[in-house]
Design a protein around this motif. Structure first.
Motif, PDB file in Angstrom:
ATOM      1  N   GLY A 106      14.236   0.092  -5.927  1.00  0.00           N
ATOM      2  CA  GLY A 106      14.303   1.532  -6.139  1.00  0.00           C
ATOM      3  C   GLY A 106      13.578   2.364  -5.118  1.00  0.00           C
ATOM      4  O   GLY A 106      13.127   3.472  -5.406  1.00  0.00           O
ATOM      5  N   LEU A 107      13.423   1.834  -3.900  1.00  0.00           N
ATOM      6  CA  LEU A 107      12.696   2.550  -2.849  1.00  0.00           C
ATOM      7  C   LEU A 107      13.612   3.041  -1.733  1.00  0.00           C
ATOM      8  O   LEU A 107      13.132   3.481  -0.698  1.00  0.00           O
ATOM      9  CB  LEU A 107      11.623   1.638  -2.261  1.00  0.00           C
ATOM     10  CG  LEU A 107      10.537   1.161  -3.233  1.00  0.00           C
ATOM     11  CD1 LEU A 107       9.604   0.176  -2.565  1.00  0.00           C
ATOM     12  CD2 LEU A 107       9.761   2.345  -3.791  1.00  0.00           C
ATOM     13  N   ALA A 108      14.909   2.963  -1.958  1.00  0.00           N
ATOM     14  CA  ALA A 108      15.870   3.403  -0.944  1.00  0.00           C
ATOM     15  C   ALA A 108      16.067   4.908  -1.050  1.00  0.00           C
ATOM     16  O   ALA A 108      15.719   5.533  -2.049  1.00  0.00           O
ATOM     17  CB  ALA A 108      17.192   2.681  -1.139  1.00  0.00           C
ATOM     18  N   PRO A 109      16.619   5.538  -0.003  1.00  0.00           N
ATOM     19  CA  PRO A 109      16.857   6.984  -0.037  1.00  0.00           C
ATOM     20  C   PRO A 109      17.690   7.388  -1.248  1.00  0.00           C
ATOM     21  O   PRO A 109      18.675   6.745  -1.591  1.00  0.00           O
ATOM     22  CB  PRO A 109      17.646   7.233   1.274  1.00  0.00           C
ATOM     23  CG  PRO A 109      17.245   6.101   2.162  1.00  0.00           C
ATOM     24  CD  PRO A 109      17.038   4.927   1.266  1.00  0.00           C
ATOM     25  N   ILE A 120      12.334   3.048   6.720  1.00  0.00           N
ATOM     26  CA  ILE A 120      13.163   1.977   7.281  1.00  0.00           C
ATOM     27  C   ILE A 120      14.512   1.956   6.573  1.00  0.00           C
ATOM     28  O   ILE A 120      15.572   1.860   7.202  1.00  0.00           O
ATOM     29  CB  ILE A 120      12.465   0.608   7.132  1.00  0.00           C
ATOM     30  CG1 ILE A 120      11.247   0.520   8.047  1.00  0.00           C
ATOM     31  CG2 ILE A 120      13.441  -0.534   7.450  1.00  0.00           C
ATOM     32  CD1 ILE A 120      10.418  -0.742   7.839  1.00  0.00           C
ATOM     33  N   ALA A 121      14.469   2.062   5.239  1.00  0.00           N
ATOM     34  CA  ALA A 121      15.701   2.058   4.450  1.00  0.00           C
ATOM     35  C   ALA A 121      16.571   3.270   4.755  1.00  0.00           C
ATOM     36  O   ALA A 121      17.792   3.231   4.576  1.00  0.00           O
ATOM     37  CB  ALA A 121      15.375   2.005   2.961  1.00  0.00           C
ATOM     38  N   THR A 171       0.853  -1.181   0.000  1.00  0.00           N
ATOM     39  CA  THR A 171       0.000   0.000   0.000  1.00  0.00           C
ATOM     40  C   THR A 171       0.897   1.242   0.000  1.00  0.00           C
ATOM     41  O   THR A 171       2.080   1.173   0.349  1.00  0.00           O
ATOM     42  CB  THR A 171      -0.893   0.028   1.245  1.00  0.00           C
ATOM     43  OG1 THR A 171      -0.055   0.207   2.402  1.00  0.00           O
ATOM     44  CG2 THR A 171      -1.688  -1.254   1.382  1.00  0.00           C
ATOM     45  N   PRO A 172       0.355   2.405  -0.387  1.00  0.00           N
ATOM     46  CA  PRO A 172       1.162   3.629  -0.364  1.00  0.00           C
ATOM     47  C   PRO A 172       1.780   3.903   1.013  1.00  0.00           C
ATOM     48  O   PRO A 172       2.928   4.337   1.110  1.00  0.00           O
ATOM     49  CB  PRO A 172       0.160   4.719  -0.751  1.00  0.00           C
ATOM     50  CG  PRO A 172      -0.830   4.008  -1.618  1.00  0.00           C
ATOM     51  CD  PRO A 172      -0.969   2.649  -1.003  1.00  0.00           C
ATOM     52  N   ARG A 173       1.028   3.639   2.082  1.00  0.00           N
ATOM     53  CA  ARG A 173       1.561   3.869   3.419  1.00  0.00           C
ATOM     54  C   ARG A 173       2.698   2.897   3.732  1.00  0.00           C
ATOM     55  O   ARG A 173       3.700   3.275   4.332  1.00  0.00           O
ATOM     56  CB  ARG A 173       0.457   3.721   4.468  1.00  0.00           C
ATOM     57  CG  ARG A 173       0.925   3.898   5.901  1.00  0.00           C
ATOM     58  CD  ARG A 173       1.471   5.313   6.129  1.00  0.00           C
ATOM     59  NE  ARG A 173       0.440   6.220   6.546  1.00  0.00           N
ATOM     60  CZ  ARG A 173       0.631   7.526   6.751  1.00  0.00           C
ATOM     61  NH1 ARG A 173       1.832   8.059   6.546  1.00  0.00           N
ATOM     62  NH2 ARG A 173      -0.357   8.306   7.133  1.00  0.00           N
ATOM     63  N   GLU A 174       2.552   1.652   3.301  1.00  0.00           N
ATOM     64  CA  GLU A 174       3.616   0.673   3.518  1.00  0.00           C
ATOM     65  C   GLU A 174       4.881   1.038   2.747  1.00  0.00           C
ATOM     66  O   GLU A 174       5.990   0.840   3.232  1.00  0.00           O
ATOM     67  CB  GLU A 174       3.130  -0.732   3.126  1.00  0.00           C
ATOM     68  CG  GLU A 174       2.123  -1.316   4.115  1.00  0.00           C
ATOM     69  CD  GLU A 174       1.383  -2.521   3.584  1.00  0.00           C
ATOM     70  OE1 GLU A 174       0.654  -3.164   4.369  1.00  0.00           O
ATOM     71  OE2 GLU A 174       1.522  -2.824   2.375  1.00  0.00           O
ATOM     72  N   VAL A 175       4.700   1.613   1.574  1.00  0.00           N
ATOM     73  CA  VAL A 175       5.857   2.083   0.802  1.00  0.00           C
ATOM     74  C   VAL A 175       6.555   3.208   1.550  1.00  0.00           C
ATOM     75  O   VAL A 175       7.786   3.256   1.631  1.00  0.00           O
ATOM     76  CB  VAL A 175       5.429   2.554  -0.604  1.00  0.00           C
ATOM     77  CG1 VAL A 175       6.583   3.274  -1.301  1.00  0.00           C
ATOM     78  CG2 VAL A 175       4.972   1.370  -1.452  1.00  0.00           C
ATOM     79  N   GLU A 176       5.757   4.129   2.132  1.00  0.00           N
ATOM     80  CA  GLU A 176       6.330   5.225   2.926  1.00  0.00           C
ATOM     81  C   GLU A 176       7.151   4.673   4.089  1.00  0.00           C
ATOM     82  O   GLU A 176       8.278   5.115   4.348  1.00  0.00           O
ATOM     83  CB  GLU A 176       5.209   6.117   3.477  1.00  0.00           C
ATOM     84  CG  GLU A 176       4.642   7.110   2.514  1.00  0.00           C
ATOM     85  CD  GLU A 176       3.648   8.025   3.211  1.00  0.00           C
ATOM     86  OE1 GLU A 176       3.948   9.224   3.357  1.00  0.00           O
ATOM     87  OE2 GLU A 176       2.569   7.543   3.633  1.00  0.00           O
ATOM     88  N   VAL A 177       6.573   3.707   4.796  1.00  0.00           N
ATOM     89  CA  VAL A 177       7.252   3.114   5.947  1.00  0.00           C
ATOM     90  C   VAL A 177       8.530   2.405   5.496  1.00  0.00           C
ATOM     91  O   VAL A 177       9.584   2.526   6.139  1.00  0.00           O
ATOM     92  CB  VAL A 177       6.318   2.131   6.687  1.00  0.00           C
ATOM     93  CG1 VAL A 177       7.087   1.352   7.751  1.00  0.00           C
ATOM     94  CG2 VAL A 177       5.158   2.892   7.329  1.00  0.00           C
ATOM     95  N   LEU A 178       8.452   1.690   4.382  1.00  0.00           N
ATOM     96  CA  LEU A 178       9.622   0.980   3.879  1.00  0.00           C
ATOM     97  C   LEU A 178      10.743   1.954   3.523  1.00  0.00           C
ATOM     98  O   LEU A 178      11.921   1.711   3.821  1.00  0.00           O
ATOM     99  CB  LEU A 178       9.241   0.148   2.655  1.00  0.00           C
ATOM    100  CG  LEU A 178      10.372  -0.653   2.000  1.00  0.00           C
ATOM    101  CD1 LEU A 178      10.973  -1.651   2.983  1.00  0.00           C
ATOM    102  CD2 LEU A 178       9.849  -1.380   0.761  1.00  0.00           C
ATOM    103  N   ALA A 205      14.103  -6.029   4.765  1.00  0.00           N
ATOM    104  CA  ALA A 205      13.256  -4.962   4.237  1.00  0.00           C
ATOM    105  C   ALA A 205      14.110  -3.909   3.533  1.00  0.00           C
ATOM    106  O   ALA A 205      13.755  -3.409   2.462  1.00  0.00           O
ATOM    107  CB  ALA A 205      12.449  -4.321   5.363  1.00  0.00           C
ATOM    108  N   VAL A 206      15.252  -3.567   4.131  1.00  0.00           N
ATOM    109  CA  VAL A 206      16.169  -2.596   3.524  1.00  0.00           C
ATOM    110  C   VAL A 206      16.686  -3.135   2.193  1.00  0.00           C
ATOM    111  O   VAL A 206      16.743  -2.410   1.181  1.00  0.00           O
ATOM    112  CB  VAL A 206      17.340  -2.283   4.472  1.00  0.00           C
ATOM    113  CG1 VAL A 206      18.389  -1.439   3.760  1.00  0.00           C
ATOM    114  CG2 VAL A 206      16.834  -1.554   5.715  1.00  0.00           C
ATOM    115  N   ALA A 207      17.070  -4.420   2.159  1.00  0.00           N
ATOM    116  CA  ALA A 207      17.564  -5.023   0.924  1.00  0.00           C
ATOM    117  C   ALA A 207      16.491  -4.977  -0.162  1.00  0.00           C
ATOM    118  O   ALA A 207      16.771  -4.667  -1.330  1.00  0.00           O
ATOM    119  CB  ALA A 207      17.995  -6.459   1.191  1.00  0.00           C
TER     120      ALA A 207
END
Length: 214
Positions: free
Chosen positions: A209-212, A162-163, A152-159, A201-203
């Motif tokens: 492509g969701l890392a900082p 986390i990263a 979900t969009p919120r889970e992507v934000e949280v991920l 989760a970070v990996a």
């Protein structure tokens, strides 16, 4: 008789010299150059314009897949046939997606290579029988689910947070939600991606492509 002009690309000198010797014995094949890595292969191919580059996959500076991708952009008329010891699904599919027209293992003999070169020159494709089943396996596998379709969009934000190295408390403060809600999101996204902990989760975030900074 049409002579097939071939450029060799392999990081092992003994392999390059051996291939040059074997192919040099064939009356309709001319080895026009040899490269020790993918970057050199691209530069030589652009300059020499061979019919085909016989490309290894594992090379320094620029591997065979990336070299194939660059050649498709800089010299699209130059065809690539991979010649490698690797016959796994991932290596083969990456090479074919990058634009390779053939894929052979280094168990192939001189006549097998020559026949493959001719098929590719005739606008066909050449796959070693040893890797053909990998194509079938890949075609029967369902396509991977994209991260933004899985989460979900919120889970992507949280991920993403986390990263970025934020704790649950810091994520809660950033998103103006409770720490318990953050924990719930973390548990849900870990279940969806098949991860056991935050490190996985970070990996996953970096792979998708969701890392900082991505």
């Amino acid at each position: 008789m049409t002579v097939i002009r071939v450029l060799l690309a392999d990081d092992q000198r003994v392999v390059r010299e051996g291939l040059a010797l074997v192919l040099g014995l064939l009356p309709d094949v001319e080895v026009v150059g040899a490269a020790g890595d993918g970057a050199e292969a691209v530069e030589l191919a652009v300059r020499l314009r061979p019919d085909i580059v016989l490309m290894d996959l594992r090379m320094p500076r620029c591997d065979g897949v990336e070299a194939t991708r660059r050649l498709r952009q800089r010299a699209p008329e130059v065809r690539v046939v991979v010649l490698t010891t690797y016959s796994d699904d991932r290596s083969m599919l990456e090479a074919l997606r990058a634009g390779a027209k053939g894929y052979l293992t280094k168990e192939a003999g001189g006549e097998e290579i020559r026949a493959a070169l001719q098929r590719v020159l005739d606008d066909g494709a050449a796959l070693d029988p040893a890797v053909q089943h990998h194509v079938l396996n890949a075609l029967t596998q369902p396509p991977p689910v994209k991260a933004d379709e899985l989460l979900t969009p919120r889970e992507v934000e949280v991920l993403r947070l986390i990263a970025a190295g934020l704790s649950n408390g810091e994520i809660a403060a950033r998103l103006f939600i409770s720490e318990g809600t953050v924990k719930s999101h973390v548990n849900h996204l870990l279940a969806k991606i098949g991860g056991r902990d935050r490190a996985q989760a970070v990996a996953y975030a970096y792979r998708n492509g969701l890392a900082p900074g991505e």
